[in-house]
Motif scaffolding. Structure first.
Motif, PDB file in Angstrom:
ATOM      1  N   GLU A 141       0.825  -1.210   0.000  1.00  0.00           N
ATOM      2  CA  GLU A 141       0.000   0.000   0.000  1.00  0.00           C
ATOM      3  C   GLU A 141       0.858   1.260   0.000  1.00  0.00           C
ATOM      4  O   GLU A 141       0.525   2.259  -0.649  1.00  0.00           O
ATOM      5  N   HIS A 142       1.980   1.237   0.726  1.00  0.00           N
ATOM      6  CA  HIS A 142       2.874   2.395   0.700  1.00  0.00           C
ATOM      7  C   HIS A 142       3.543   2.532  -0.665  1.00  0.00           C
ATOM      8  O   HIS A 142       3.798   3.655  -1.124  1.00  0.00           O
ATOM      9  N   CYS A 143       3.831   1.412  -1.320  1.00  0.00           N
ATOM     10  CA  CYS A 143       4.375   1.484  -2.678  1.00  0.00           C
ATOM     11  C   CYS A 143       3.348   2.110  -3.623  1.00  0.00           C
ATOM     12  O   CYS A 143       3.688   2.945  -4.475  1.00  0.00           O
ATOM     13  N   LEU A 144       2.090   1.716  -3.480  1.00  0.00           N
ATOM     14  CA  LEU A 144       1.025   2.311  -4.291  1.00  0.00           C
ATOM     15  C   LEU A 144       0.886   3.799  -4.007  1.00  0.00           C
ATOM     16  O   LEU A 144       0.708   4.617  -4.926  1.00  0.00           O
ATOM     17  N   SER A 145       0.951   4.154  -2.721  1.00  0.00           N
ATOM     18  CA  SER A 145       0.835   5.562  -2.338  1.00  0.00           C
ATOM     19  C   SER A 145       1.988   6.385  -2.908  1.00  0.00           C
ATOM     20  O   SER A 145       1.782   7.485  -3.441  1.00  0.00           O
ATOM     21  N   ALA A 146       3.208   5.852  -2.806  1.00  0.00           N
ATOM     22  CA  ALA A 146       4.373   6.567  -3.345  1.00  0.00           C
ATOM     23  C   ALA A 146       4.264   6.727  -4.855  1.00  0.00           C
ATOM     24  O   ALA A 146       4.570   7.798  -5.406  1.00  0.00           O
ATOM     25  N   ASN A 147       3.817   5.676  -5.541  1.00  0.00           N
ATOM     26  CA  ASN A 147       3.644   5.766  -6.993  1.00  0.00           C
ATOM     27  C   ASN A 147       2.581   6.785  -7.364  1.00  0.00           C
ATOM     28  O   ASN A 147       2.707   7.493  -8.366  1.00  0.00           O
ATOM     29  N   SER A 148       1.537   6.855  -6.544  1.00  0.00           N
ATOM     30  CA  SER A 148       0.472   7.821  -6.799  1.00  0.00           C
ATOM     31  C   SER A 148       0.978   9.255  -6.621  1.00  0.00           C
ATOM     32  O   SER A 148       0.666  10.141  -7.424  1.00  0.00           O
ATOM     33  N   LEU A 149       1.779   9.474  -5.565  1.00  0.00           N
ATOM     34  CA  LEU A 149       2.344  10.817  -5.353  1.00  0.00           C
ATOM     35  C   LEU A 149       3.279  11.203  -6.486  1.00  0.00           C
ATOM     36  O   LEU A 149       3.278  12.355  -6.951  1.00  0.00           O
ATOM     37  N   ARG A 150       4.082  10.254  -6.930  1.00  0.00           N
ATOM     38  CA  ARG A 150       5.003  10.553  -8.035  1.00  0.00           C
ATOM     39  C   ARG A 150       4.245  10.779  -9.343  1.00  0.00           C
ATOM     40  O   ARG A 150       4.659  11.584 -10.177  1.00  0.00           O
ATOM     41  N   LYS A 151       3.140  10.062  -9.519  1.00  0.00           N
ATOM     42  CA  LYS A 151       2.348  10.248 -10.730  1.00  0.00           C
ATOM     43  C   LYS A 151       1.769  11.668 -10.779  1.00  0.00           C
ATOM     44  O   LYS A 151       1.765  12.313 -11.841  1.00  0.00           O
ATOM     45  N   ALA A 152       1.299  12.146  -9.612  1.00  0.00           N
ATOM     46  CA  ALA A 152       0.782  13.517  -9.563  1.00  0.00           C
ATOM     47  C   ALA A 152       1.896  14.520  -9.834  1.00  0.00           C
ATOM     48  O   ALA A 152       1.696  15.512 -10.549  1.00  0.00           O
ATOM     49  N   ARG A 153       3.089  14.276  -9.272  1.00  0.00           N
ATOM     50  CA  ARG A 153       4.236  15.157  -9.541  1.00  0.00           C
ATOM     51  C   ARG A 153       4.614  15.126 -11.009  1.00  0.00           C
ATOM     52  O   ARG A 153       4.855  16.180 -11.637  1.00  0.00           O
ATOM     53  N   ASP A 154       4.666  13.933 -11.588  1.00  0.00           N
ATOM     54  CA  ASP A 154       5.078  13.807 -12.986  1.00  0.00           C
ATOM     55  C   ASP A 154       4.060  14.409 -13.933  1.00  0.00           C
ATOM     56  O   ASP A 154       4.425  14.854 -15.037  1.00  0.00           O
ATOM     57  N   THR A 155       2.794  14.425 -13.553  1.00  0.00           N
ATOM     58  CA  THR A 155       1.784  15.081 -14.387  1.00  0.00           C
ATOM     59  C   THR A 155       2.073  16.574 -14.484  1.00  0.00           C
ATOM     60  O   THR A 155       2.001  17.174 -15.578  1.00  0.00           O
ATOM     61  N   ARG A 156       2.410  17.185 -13.346  1.00  0.00           N
ATOM     62  CA  ARG A 156       2.752  18.615 -13.365  1.00  0.00           C
ATOM     63  C   ARG A 156       4.055  18.853 -14.122  1.00  0.00           C
ATOM     64  O   ARG A 156       4.172  19.819 -14.884  1.00  0.00           O
ATOM     65  N   LEU A 157       5.037  17.985 -13.904  1.00  0.00           N
ATOM     66  CA  LEU A 157       6.312  18.150 -14.601  1.00  0.00           C
ATOM     67  C   LEU A 157       6.154  17.939 -16.109  1.00  0.00           C
ATOM     68  O   LEU A 157       6.837  18.603 -16.903  1.00  0.00           O
ATOM     69  N   THR A 158       5.259  17.038 -16.514  1.00  0.00           N
ATOM     70  CA  THR A 158       5.014  16.828 -17.942  1.00  0.00           C
ATOM     71  C   THR A 158       4.449  18.088 -18.580  1.00  0.00           C
ATOM     72  O   THR A 158       4.858  18.480 -19.692  1.00  0.00           O
ATOM     73  N   ALA A 159       3.507  18.735 -17.882  1.00  0.00           N
ATOM     74  CA  ALA A 159       2.942  19.982 -18.401  1.00  0.00           C
ATOM     75  C   ALA A 159       4.028  21.048 -18.549  1.00  0.00           C
ATOM     76  O   ALA A 159       4.072  21.773 -19.554  1.00  0.00           O
ATOM     77  N   VAL A 160       4.919  21.129 -17.564  1.00  0.00           N
ATOM     78  CA  VAL A 160       6.017  22.103 -17.636  1.00  0.00           C
ATOM     79  C   VAL A 160       6.960  21.760 -18.785  1.00  0.00           C
ATOM     80  O   VAL A 160       7.384  22.641 -19.549  1.00  0.00           O
ATOM     81  N   THR A 161       7.300  20.481 -18.932  1.00  0.00           N
ATOM     82  CA  THR A 161       8.226  20.066 -19.987  1.00  0.00           C
ATOM     83  C   THR A 161       7.642  20.328 -21.366  1.00  0.00           C
ATOM     84  O   THR A 161       8.351  20.775 -22.283  1.00  0.00           O
ATOM     85  N   VAL A 162       6.349  20.038 -21.535  1.00  0.00           N
ATOM     86  CA  VAL A 162       5.709  20.281 -22.836  1.00  0.00           C
ATOM     87  C   VAL A 162       5.631  21.776 -23.128  1.00  0.00           C
ATOM     88  O   VAL A 162       5.963  22.233 -24.234  1.00  0.00           O
TER      89      VAL A 162
END
Length: 551
Positions: free
Chosen positions: A99-120
């Motif tokens: 569950e903590h692995c899922l939570s960490a992946n979820s937090l990183r996914k939210a971060r990467d979504t913002r970073l993807t918008a910045v990169t694009v």
């Protein structure tokens, strides 16, 4: 899921084996999902029997850190649709770790979504400028890795030199209009995007480190995974994830284990001691036969007596409440890379049914097939030490044999119990230049910001990211607890606890067995004599490697 015979309907909630009092080991493993250490750190936790590996990718700019690689590898291995059978994680709660692995992946996914918008927005729209800055960063990092002092100095001064050159070019650029404006923005936009990405990455790193610190400090960090709760029947992904967690919990409860030769019983640790009592079944009264009994009759009485281990004549603390279970042990090769749990009508939700356990205990004592063991297990040191004493009773011709073996699973490797340390650098003081001081650095440096910004757009397709950056290859057969366990013998008190448990367990087993023999008209004189000898041998001062047969 229905094909495997597992029932996911709501039912009685059974506490997980080993979950009680296992917070330290569980949290230590869960903390790995939030770590920002280099991925190669996992290699330090390799043991004599279990070795993780790091599969290298194409570029360091797509390379995952330890937390990213660990969380993804564990999630896929333990919840993947085509996953192989797992080894029980005694002394921990594997569902909490996942569950903590899922939570960490979820937090990183939210971060990467913002970073993807910045990169694009600031990168792909101004691709030539972004490629120029990426090449500059790559050259700087390449020069920094060399031992040539001149190249190192050049690498450190590369960014300022390029920055000055770009400012000069923007001023002297002869083009005007939209083309001139785009060319000037082409050099500036990636820099602006880099600073925005740095703020996003810094905030994410602080959050991850707070969770890492909280888990190891016992701060009650909870995993937030709302995607495991389906809101309507059409959300098949959430339902599959929920069923995966239910399946993981059921497998943790399985009463089937695997013996891998010198590696011992997988999940319980190597066999460090073995004591045998074997004597002939002679009638107590000459000329009369003994009353018939089976191995199960002896095992059942031993089981009842082991349940009373926590009750002693003195109020000295003594044993905690033991976990006493019947185990079906399947032999596998020392280097086997997978296990297969028993299936069929005698198995329900990974549990071998009682009538089949009794049949194996009475009849499968010689030749091929699985074997029955009665185990008494103590989970100590908040899950850092798991002591298991396994008992088996066999009757061949006129000889009754009672075997007691000791297994010990040591603490989680110290890599997982290390807390986050601030990133610092030692520099000379300005005035008193002969003295030094430590300055605190940002959690994310220039290379890390660039890495995260470049990785983010590729996170939507993990296989491509694995190819570009690499991943962790988990040791097989995989179980969270035993994969990264150290030997308990280097910890004085843990070693003492393991060896102290042997004598009282051995005596309870022998007394219970002799009681059954007396009730069935067996002469127990030789059994009593042999038991006394074993009571002395069990007090030998050091553990050995019983499964190596190197005596």
């Amino acid at each position: 899921m229905a094909s495997n015979g597992f029932d996911f309907s709501p039912g009685a909630q059974i506490p997980l084996q080993g979950s009680g009092g296992a917070a330290v080991a569980t949290n230590a493993l869960a903390s790995a999902a939030y770590r920002d250490s280099p991925v190669e750190e996992i290699l330090k936790a390799n043991s004599e029997w279990h070795k993780s590996d790091v599969k290298k990718g194409r570029s360091d700019y797509f390379k995952p850190n330890l937390g990213e690689a660990f969380a993804r590898a564990v999630q896929e291995r333990m919840l993947g649709g085509a996953r192989k059978d797992l080894i029980q994680s005694f002394g921990t709660d594997p569902q909490t770790v996942v569950e903590h692995c899922l939570s960490a992946n979820s937090l990183r996914k939210a971060r990467d979504t913002r970073l993807t918008a910045v990169t694009v927005l600031f990168g792909f729209l101004f691709l030539p400028g972004m490629l120029l800055w990426v090449i500059v960063f790559w050259l700087r990092d390449s020069f920094a890795k060399t031992k040539d002092r001149l190249l190192t100095i050049l690498g450190n001064s590369l960014l300022p030199l390029v920055g000055i050159g770009i400012v000069f070019l923007m001023i002297r650029l002869p083009l005007t209009g939209l083309l001139g404006l785009y060319l000037r923005a082409m050099f500036v936009a990636p820099v602006i995007g880099w600073y925005i990405a740095k703020r996003i990455a810094e905030k994410s790193a602080q959050d991850m480190r707070a969770r890492w610190e909280g888990l190891l400090s016992g701060g009650g960090v909870t995993a937030k995974i709302p995607e495991t709760v389906p809101k309507n029947p059409s959300e098949t992904a959430r339902e599959a994830l929920r069923q995966g967690l239910e399946k993981l919990s059921a497998e943790q409860q399985s009463n089937s284990v695997f013996y891998a030769g010198p590696k011992g019983i997988l999940g319980m640790g190597t066999r460090w001691g073995s004591w045998h009592l074997a004597e002939d079944l002679v009638p107590k009264e000459p000329g009369k036969e003994i009353h018939q009994f089976r191995s199960w009759d002896v095992i059942r009485v031993i089981h009842d007596q082991l349940k009373l281990l926590e009750r002693g004549p003195l109020n000295t603390g003594g044993f905690p409440t033991p976990s006493v279970n019947h185990w079906i042990v399947t032999p596998i090769g020392e280097n086997a890379d997978a296990v297969t749990r028993p299936q069929g009508e005698d198995v329900a939700t990974y549990q071998i049914k009682p009538h089949e356990i009794q049949r194996i205990c009475n009849h499968q004592q010689f030749g091929g097939g699985n074997r029955h063991y009665l185990g008494v297990q103590f989970t100590l040191w908040d899950g850092q030490l798991v002591i298991t004493m396994m008992i088996t009773v066999t009757v061949l011709y006129e000889t009754l044999r009672i075997e007691v073996t000791g297994h010990a699973l040591g603490p989680v490797h110290s890599l997982f119990t290390s807390k986050p340390a601030a990133k610092t650098r030692t520099v000379n003081k300005t005035v008193r230049f002969w003295e030094t001081r430590d300055i605190t650095l940002s959690l994310v440096d220039a290379h890390e910001v660039t890495r995260l910004a470049l990785r983010a757009p590729f996170t939507w397709y993990p296989p491509l990211l694995d190819h570009l950056g690499g991943k962790i290859a988990l040791p097989e057969p995989f179980g969270l607890r035993h994969a990264w366990a150290e030997k308990p013998w280097r910890h004085r008190f843990m070693a003492d606890d393991a060896m102290r448990a042997a004598t009282p367990v051995l005596r309870v087993v022998h007394n219970a067995a002799i009681k059954v023999l007396e009730e069935h008209g067996v002469d127990t004189e030789r059994f009593n004599s042999r038991s006394s000898v074993l009571s002395g041998l069990v007090q030998q001062p050091t553990p050995g490697k019983a499964d190596l047969y190197d005596a």
